[in-house]
Every structure is written in structure tokens, then in C-alpha cells.
Design a protein around this motif. Sequence first.
Motif, PDB file in Angstrom:
ATOM      1  N   LEU A 228      -7.334   2.953  -3.900  1.00 25.46           N
ATOM      2  CA  LEU A 228      -7.862   2.785  -2.544  1.00 25.46           C
ATOM      3  C   LEU A 228      -8.652   4.011  -2.118  1.00 25.46           C
ATOM      4  O   LEU A 228      -9.797   3.915  -1.685  1.00 25.46           O
ATOM      5  CB  LEU A 228      -6.722   2.503  -1.560  1.00 25.46           C
TER       6      LEU A 228
ATOM      7  N   HIS B 209      -4.101   7.152  -1.705  1.00 23.44           N
ATOM      8  CA  HIS B 209      -3.467   5.852  -1.467  1.00 23.44           C
ATOM      9  C   HIS B 209      -3.852   4.858  -2.563  1.00 23.44           C
ATOM     10  O   HIS B 209      -4.951   4.920  -3.123  1.00 23.44           O
ATOM     11  CB  HIS B 209      -3.872   5.286  -0.099  1.00 23.44           C
TER      12      HIS B 209
ATOM     13  N   ARG C  49       0.869  -1.184   0.000  1.00 24.17           N
ATOM     14  CA  ARG C  49       0.000   0.000   0.000  1.00 24.17           C
ATOM     15  C   ARG C  49       0.897   1.223   0.000  1.00 24.17           C
ATOM     16  O   ARG C  49       1.729   1.398   0.903  1.00 24.17           O
ATOM     17  CB  ARG C  49      -0.897  -0.013   1.238  1.00 24.17           C
TER      18      ARG C  49
ATOM     19  N   ARG D 114      -2.712   0.557  -4.056  1.00 19.96           N
ATOM     20  CA  ARG D 114      -1.969  -0.689  -3.847  1.00 19.96           C
ATOM     21  C   ARG D 114      -1.347  -1.110  -5.165  1.00 19.96           C
ATOM     22  O   ARG D 114      -2.013  -1.157  -6.191  1.00 19.96           O
ATOM     23  CB  ARG D 114      -2.880  -1.796  -3.316  1.00 19.96           C
TER      24      ARG D 114
END
Length: 330
Positions: free
Chosen positions: A277, A281, A256, A283
Motif C-alpha cells: 500500500l 502499510h 490492512r 494488506r
Amino acid sequence: MANTSHRALRLLSLLGSGRVWPLRELAARLEASERTVRRDIETLRGLDYSIATVHGPDGGYRLGSGNTLPPLLFDHDQALAVAVALQTAPSTMFGLGDDASRALSTLHQVMPPALRASMESLRLTRLRNYWEFPGPPIDPEALTAVGTAVRRRRVLTAEILRPDGSRPHPGDADFQPAHRIEPHHLVVWAARWYLVAYDRTDSQWRVHRVDRLRPRPTTARFAAREFPVDDLAQFVMGTHDRGDSPEEWPCTGSARLNLPAEVVARWAPGGSVVEHLDGQHSRLTLGAWSWAGIAGILATFDAEMTDVRPVELGEACRRLAQRWVKIEAE
């Protein structure tokens, strides 16, 4: 006479590109005076080549419509470019390697001796670099269908295939009804073919992997739409949901990152997957030949990382961090 003939063929080759050539630029390309270029143009006109004069500040000369160039009209530089292109063509289509080899062999047979010698002087051996992340080859029929639809502005009906090329069926968790899309741009990036299209199914601009489409042409036409951004490259590279999937590697892991998905998608290597996300953020899932290799790629993003998976990847990150600390201390 030989120099004049060579220059006239070179001039015809330049005009055959379809653009308008200012006289000054033609003279510079041919390393001749403007007067000589005018004379060569009149020579070509005398051979029934319709060379149009375009007036105005952006004027010059261009080959008139309805003209065809003599077959295989290549100069020295073009012959070398063809030889290099055919020998270094990436294997992004089924059978392309064999077809490229046969095309090169055919060209050798019909080239004049001097140009044939130039092409044969560039016998190359193409080796794969382990930092390359090529996608799977594409069915030429699918690529032709997509390319034709882009050029003719025809709506496509397309099924989305699984990463392994299989077709989901109704009732499967990943099944999607066929999409009706307006194909606008065909793009090659990171040895992968992408289609930039407006998806009528959900009224969104999307980027599709061509190798994960099963396109069916239709006769329905569509009008050009205003593209949502000015930079096509930025749109493709910044789109995280491109249909990418992790390539098969000895090691595959994820982390992440404290970076938006569009930023990570632009710089992530081919064969990786970026998951959105939230606004800040994402992944990143990717593979490499070792856990340290994945850790090294993750480090290039220079961002905070959490939720590193699997355990082996986290251990590799810590080992690299310890090595870097020692270097700093020394």
C-alpha cells in the motif's frame, strides 16, 4: 576383512560427494586412525579409483574427475535418508507420489539384505497438518526447463499464467506479453517452487511462482549478475509480489496492517497474498478453516489493523479480543 571392506566403501561414498576431505575429518567420520585411512585410500587407488591429493592448508583428498561410483553405493545412514525422503516427499510435482513409491520399490529390490531391512523398518504414513499451505503440483517438464536454464545460464521466454493455470489472451485485463528472463536461482519455500530471475522486460529482479510460468527455453546465454542483496532467503521471503494467490478455504478475509509489505511477506503463511500500500502499510489476504483462524493468524503480526474484511472476520476479531480481555482480568 568385512570391517575393512565396509570402511573402504564408506570412504568411497564420502569421497564421492565431490568435496575435498581433510585426512583428520575422514578419520573422524570413519572412526579410524589417520594411518588406517591412508591405507584404505591406497587400497582404493589399487582398484583404479583416481583419488587426488590436494596440497595446501585447505588440502586433503577428493575423487578425481572421470570416476564413477559403483551403482547404489549406500551406507546404512544414507539408506535410511533415502527411505525417509522418498516417503515424505511433498506432492509439489504432478505424479511425484507415485514416482517416489516406485523408486522406493526399485531400491528395495537392488539393495543388499542388511540395507533393505533398514529401509523396510521405516514404513511411514504421511498425514497432512492443517497448518500446511501447499501449493498446486507443478508440471515436471516446466520444472525441468527452468532448472536446466538456471544451470546452463540460458534466457527463458516465459508467459505468466493465471492462478488457476489458465492462459490470458490479448485483450484480457490481466494479459501480459511474454517476459524474457535470466533465471538465477530455483528456490523451494513453504512447499512452493519459486524462480529468482532478472526480468529483461522491465530490468528488475523478480520472484516468480514456477507453477504460474509457461517457460520456453532459448539458446541465448547470459552472464551472471550481481545479486541485489546478500541474503537470497531474505529476498524471496521479503518479496510480496511473488505471484502468490489465496488458496481455497472455507473462509477468506483480509486486513490492512501497519507494517511494510516486505515484513508481512516474510512471515505470512503460504497461500496468502500481500499487497503493497505504501512504505509502512500493506494488506494481507489469507484463508483458514474458520474466521477465528484467520483472526488468530492476523494477531501474530502484533500490529494495528484497519479495514478488516468481510464483516464476519471483523466480528471474529472482536470476539477474540473480548476473550483475551477476560483472561487478563482474571
